[in-house]
Design a protein around this motif. Structure first.
Motif, PDB file in Angstrom:
ATOM      1  N   GLY A   1       0.801  -1.217   0.000  1.00 37.76           N
ATOM      2  CA  GLY A   1       0.000   0.000   0.000  1.00 37.76           C
ATOM      3  C   GLY A   1       0.833   1.265   0.000  1.00 37.76           C
ATOM      4  N   LYS A   2       2.146   1.140   0.180  1.00 37.60           N
ATOM      5  CA  LYS A   2       3.002   2.334   0.206  1.00 37.60           C
ATOM      6  C   LYS A   2       3.072   3.007  -1.159  1.00 37.60           C
ATOM      7  CE  LYS A   2       6.018   0.529   3.864  1.00 37.60           C
ATOM      8  NZ  LYS A   2       7.407   0.077   4.195  1.00 37.60           N
ATOM      9  N   HIS A   3       2.808   2.264  -2.203  1.00 38.65           N
ATOM     10  CA  HIS A   3       2.902   2.804  -3.555  1.00 38.65           C
ATOM     11  C   HIS A   3       1.544   2.770  -4.253  1.00 38.65           C
ATOM     12  CE1 HIS A   3       7.236   2.799  -3.074  1.00 38.65           C
ATOM     13  NE2 HIS A   3       7.109   1.581  -2.559  1.00 38.65           N
ATOM     14  N   GLY A   4       0.488   2.846  -3.465  1.00 41.61           N
ATOM     15  CA  GLY A   4      -0.861   2.795  -3.995  1.00 41.61           C
ATOM     16  C   GLY A   4      -1.460   1.409  -3.823  1.00 41.61           C
ATOM     17  N   ALA A   5      -2.764   1.359  -3.900  1.00 45.32           N
ATOM     18  CA  ALA A   5      -3.459   0.087  -3.730  1.00 45.32           C
ATOM     19  C   ALA A   5      -3.099  -0.860  -4.867  1.00 45.32           C
ATOM     20  CB  ALA A   5      -4.964   0.316  -3.703  1.00 45.32           C
ATOM     21  N   GLY A   6      -3.066  -2.144  -4.548  1.00 44.84           N
ATOM     22  CA  GLY A   6      -2.757  -3.116  -5.577  1.00 44.84           C
ATOM     23  C   GLY A   6      -2.913  -4.531  -5.079  1.00 44.84           C
ATOM     24  N   ARG A   7      -3.044  -5.442  -6.026  1.00 45.85           N
ATOM     25  CA  ARG A   7      -3.209  -6.850  -5.695  1.00 45.85           C
ATOM     26  C   ARG A   7      -2.591  -7.698  -6.807  1.00 45.85           C
ATOM     27  NH1 ARG A   7      -4.222 -11.826  -5.186  1.00 45.85           N
ATOM     28  NH2 ARG A   7      -6.075 -12.624  -4.087  1.00 45.85           N
ATOM     29  N   LEU A   8      -1.512  -8.395  -6.484  1.00 42.95           N
ATOM     30  CA  LEU A   8      -0.904  -9.331  -7.420  1.00 42.95           C
ATOM     31  C   LEU A   8      -1.725 -10.617  -7.410  1.00 42.95           C
ATOM     32  CD1 LEU A   8       2.820  -8.785  -6.369  1.00 42.95           C
ATOM     33  CD2 LEU A   8       1.606  -7.716  -8.282  1.00 42.95           C
ATOM     34  N   ARG A   9      -1.997 -11.170  -8.588  1.00 43.77           N
ATOM     35  CA  ARG A   9      -2.833 -12.373  -8.662  1.00 43.77           C
ATOM     36  C   ARG A   9      -2.097 -13.494  -9.386  1.00 43.77           C
ATOM     37  NH1 ARG A   9      -6.543  -7.928  -9.061  1.00 43.77           N
ATOM     38  NH2 ARG A   9      -7.878  -7.994  -7.215  1.00 43.77           N
ATOM     39  N   ASP A  10      -2.343 -14.727  -8.924  1.00 44.52           N
ATOM     40  CA  ASP A  10      -1.661 -15.868  -9.530  1.00 44.52           C
ATOM     41  C   ASP A  10      -2.369 -16.275 -10.826  1.00 44.52           C
ATOM     42  OD1 ASP A  10      -3.883 -17.470  -8.848  1.00 44.52           O
ATOM     43  OD2 ASP A  10      -2.945 -18.184  -7.002  1.00 44.52           O
ATOM     44  N   ARG A  11      -1.860 -17.330 -11.448  1.00 41.74           N
ATOM     45  CA  ARG A  11      -2.382 -17.715 -12.752  1.00 41.74           C
ATOM     46  C   ARG A  11      -3.869 -18.053 -12.706  1.00 41.74           C
ATOM     47  NH1 ARG A  11      -3.702 -21.495 -16.325  1.00 41.74           N
ATOM     48  NH2 ARG A  11      -2.820 -21.396 -18.448  1.00 41.74           N
ATOM     49  N   ASP A  12      -4.282 -18.829 -11.714  1.00 39.08           N
ATOM     50  CA  ASP A  12      -5.685 -19.213 -11.616  1.00 39.08           C
ATOM     51  C   ASP A  12      -6.580 -18.001 -11.374  1.00 39.08           C
ATOM     52  OD1 ASP A  12      -5.030 -21.847 -12.053  1.00 39.08           O
ATOM     53  OD2 ASP A  12      -5.113 -22.419  -9.935  1.00 39.08           O
ATOM     54  N   GLU A  13      -6.110 -17.088 -10.535  1.00 35.48           N
ATOM     55  CA  GLU A  13      -6.891 -15.876 -10.271  1.00 35.48           C
ATOM     56  C   GLU A  13      -7.019 -15.023 -11.526  1.00 35.48           C
ATOM     57  OE1 GLU A  13      -6.088 -14.829  -5.609  1.00 35.48           O
ATOM     58  OE2 GLU A  13      -4.396 -14.624  -6.993  1.00 35.48           O
ATOM     59  N   PHE A  14      -5.954 -14.946 -12.307  1.00 39.04           N
ATOM     60  CA  PHE A  14      -6.018 -14.191 -13.551  1.00 39.04           C
ATOM     61  C   PHE A  14      -6.932 -14.884 -14.555  1.00 39.04           C
ATOM     62  CE2 PHE A  14      -4.213 -13.495 -17.883  1.00 39.04           C
ATOM     63  CZ  PHE A  14      -4.573 -12.158 -18.014  1.00 39.04           C
ATOM     64  N   ALA A  15      -6.791 -16.189 -14.697  1.00 36.37           N
ATOM     65  CA  ALA A  15      -7.599 -16.935 -15.666  1.00 36.37           C
ATOM     66  C   ALA A  15      -9.091 -16.805 -15.369  1.00 36.37           C
ATOM     67  CB  ALA A  15      -7.182 -18.400 -15.662  1.00 36.37           C
ATOM     68  N   ARG A  16      -9.439 -16.590 -14.109  1.00 29.84           N
ATOM     69  CA  ARG A  16     -10.852 -16.473 -13.721  1.00 29.84           C
ATOM     70  C   ARG A  16     -11.542 -15.299 -14.420  1.00 29.84           C
ATOM     71  NH1 ARG A  16     -12.734 -15.014  -7.583  1.00 29.84           N
ATOM     72  NH2 ARG A  16     -14.912 -14.506  -8.074  1.00 29.84           N
ATOM     73  N   PHE A  17     -10.798 -14.260 -14.780  1.00 27.80           N
ATOM     74  CA  PHE A  17     -11.399 -13.136 -15.489  1.00 27.80           C
ATOM     75  C   PHE A  17     -11.977 -13.563 -16.838  1.00 27.80           C
ATOM     76  CE2 PHE A  17      -8.408 -10.654 -12.759  1.00 27.80           C
ATOM     77  CZ  PHE A  17      -9.329  -9.778 -12.185  1.00 27.80           C
ATOM     78  N   PHE A  18     -11.496 -14.685 -17.373  1.00 26.32           N
ATOM     79  CA  PHE A  18     -11.911 -15.135 -18.697  1.00 26.32           C
ATOM     80  C   PHE A  18     -12.927 -16.268 -18.645  1.00 26.32           C
ATOM     81  CE2 PHE A  18      -7.948 -12.949 -19.248  1.00 26.32           C
ATOM     82  CZ  PHE A  18      -8.101 -12.266 -20.443  1.00 26.32           C
ATOM     83  N   ASP A  19     -13.484 -16.538 -17.467  1.00 28.26           N
ATOM     84  CA  ASP A  19     -14.500 -17.587 -17.361  1.00 28.26           C
ATOM     85  C   ASP A  19     -15.636 -17.336 -18.356  1.00 28.26           C
ATOM     86  OD1 ASP A  19     -13.078 -18.814 -15.381  1.00 28.26           O
ATOM     87  OD2 ASP A  19     -14.432 -18.272 -13.743  1.00 28.26           O
ATOM     88  N   GLY A  20     -15.982 -18.362 -19.128  1.00 26.99           N
ATOM     89  CA  GLY A  20     -17.075 -18.255 -20.085  1.00 26.99           C
ATOM     90  C   GLY A  20     -16.681 -17.687 -21.430  1.00 26.99           C
ATOM     91  N   LEU A  21     -15.410 -17.314 -21.604  1.00 31.17           N
ATOM     92  CA  LEU A  21     -14.929 -16.783 -22.872  1.00 31.17           C
ATOM     93  C   LEU A  21     -14.091 -17.840 -23.592  1.00 31.17           C
ATOM     94  CD1 LEU A  21     -15.776 -14.199 -21.299  1.00 31.17           C
ATOM     95  CD2 LEU A  21     -13.859 -13.021 -22.375  1.00 31.17           C
ATOM     96  N   ASP A  22     -13.974 -17.686 -24.893  1.00 24.32           N
ATOM     97  CA  ASP A  22     -13.148 -18.594 -25.693  1.00 24.32           C
ATOM     98  C   ASP A  22     -11.763 -17.984 -25.844  1.00 24.32           C
ATOM     99  OD1 ASP A  22     -15.273 -20.408 -26.105  1.00 24.32           O
ATOM    100  OD2 ASP A  22     -16.016 -19.198 -27.785  1.00 24.32           O
ATOM    101  N   LEU A  23     -10.780 -18.590 -25.208  1.00 21.31           N
ATOM    102  CA  LEU A  23      -9.429 -18.044 -25.235  1.00 21.31           C
ATOM    103  C   LEU A  23      -8.776 -18.253 -26.594  1.00 21.31           C
ATOM    104  CD1 LEU A  23      -8.022 -19.152 -21.761  1.00 21.31           C
ATOM    105  CD2 LEU A  23      -8.509 -16.822 -22.496  1.00 21.31           C
ATOM    106  N   ALA A  24      -8.121 -17.190 -27.063  1.00 20.44           N
ATOM    107  CA  ALA A  24      -7.315 -17.306 -28.276  1.00 20.44           C
ATOM    108  C   ALA A  24      -6.004 -17.987 -27.924  1.00 20.44           C
ATOM    109  CB  ALA A  24      -7.040 -15.914 -28.854  1.00 20.44           C
ATOM    110  N   GLU A  25      -5.441 -18.686 -28.882  1.00 15.52           N
ATOM    111  CA  GLU A  25      -4.115 -19.270 -28.670  1.00 15.52           C
ATOM    112  C   GLU A  25      -3.088 -18.162 -28.450  1.00 15.52           C
ATOM    113  OE1 GLU A  25      -3.275 -22.326 -28.299  1.00 15.52           O
ATOM    114  OE2 GLU A  25      -5.232 -23.195 -28.710  1.00 15.52           O
ATOM    115  N   PRO A  26      -2.182 -18.338 -27.519  1.00 12.97           N
ATOM    116  CA  PRO A  26      -1.826 -19.556 -26.783  1.00 12.97           C
ATOM    117  C   PRO A  26      -2.463 -19.652 -25.388  1.00 12.97           C
ATOM    118  CG  PRO A  26      -0.100 -17.936 -26.516  1.00 12.97           C
ATOM    119  CD  PRO A  26      -1.145 -17.294 -27.377  1.00 12.97           C
TER     120      PRO A  26
END
Length: 268
Positions: free
Chosen positions: A213-238
């Motif tokens: 929080g010293k450099h502003g609010a933020g949240r690092l997310r792991d691969r599964d957390e990031f992939a969750r943003f694409f739930d229900g979408l068709d991912l382009a390769e790769p």
């Protein structure tokens, strides 16, 4: 180029508080930043020396994804949220080089970005660009804005770009809900493109400092957390991959040097 200031008054620039867009500009070697941005940028770089590589690779990702969308996918409308200060290969420049009729709405919440957008983000004669002074945390304000209504046809496919922005949205600000509401407003055939910082390759002390929080609010997310943003979408390769590896041109830098994920998904 159109601009909006919902409050009716010229927004003020707080030079005492670092802003992600200006810190990003500093890491890219730009001059549109202040002491607070440079101090914050240096502190992060001391713990994560690869940050400058990361921001350069993020700009390269923008070029590759917009080239794919305007070219192979035939997209002619782009909603770029968290656009940052103008630099080389901005979204409209890449898209309109392929399809001059492309329309782009840029969204950011830093007054300095607004000032530069007015001067520099000019469209081709066949296309159109607009700038909206707004925050990704308020998706309805973006979607209902005059800029979006006048520039984009939401009954036709739109590419939603959220590059290096959602890691500034904390869990209690409902980042998944934000993305879901934006995606829900777009018709089938639209696209979501995202990049996001992760701690998956960071030393623990670097991750702790960035999320302190010293450099502003933020949240690092792991691969599964990031992939969750694409739930229900068709991912382009790769698919979901380290940022520099998404349709890389040549040998990409190591994932640990960039420490970000990227993906593009088509809305059904």
């Amino acid at each position: 180029m159109q601009t909006e200031n919902p409050g009716g008054e010229a927004p003020k620039i707080d030079t005492s508080v670092p802003h992600p867009a200006r810190r990003y500009d500093y890491w890219l070697g730009g001059k549109d930043n202040f002491a607070a941005d440079r101090e914050s940028g240096d502190a992060i770089a001391a713990k994560f020396p690869g940050i400058r590589t990361a921001v350069v690779e993020n700009r390269r990702l923008l070029r590759r994804t917009v080239t794919h969308l305007a070219g192979e996918a035939g997209i002619r409308q782009f909603l770029d949220i968290g656009t940052g200060l103008p630099t080389a290969n901005n979204t409209h420049e890449v898209a309109q080089l392929i399809a001059p009729e492309s329309r782009i709405v840029y969204v950011d919440n830093d007054p300095l970005v607004l000032a530069h957008a007015r001067a520099l983000l000019t469209s081709s004669a066949e296309g159109r660009t607009a700038y909206l002074d707004a925050d990704v945390r308020r998706p309805e304000a973006i979607l209902k804005s005059r800029e979006v209504a006048d520039t984009l046809d939401l009954s036709r496919p739109v590419a939603l770009l959220l590059l290096a922005v959602l890691h500034f949205v904390t869990d209690d600000e409902d980042p998944y809900g934000v993305v879901k509401r934006l995606v829900a407003a777009l018709p089938p055939g639209s696209w979501l493109v995202m990049s996001h910082a992760t701690a998956d390759w960071l030393p623990p002390e670097a991750a702790a400092m960035i999320q302190s929080g010293k450099h502003g609010a933020g949240r690092l997310r792991d691969r599964d957390e990031f992939a969750r943003f694409f739930d229900g979408l068709d991912l382009a390769e790769p698919g979901v991959v380290p940022l520099a590896e998404w349709r890389a041109e040549g040998e990409p830098p190591p994932a640990a040097e960039v420490s970000m994920y990227a993906a593009a998904g088509r809305i059904r």
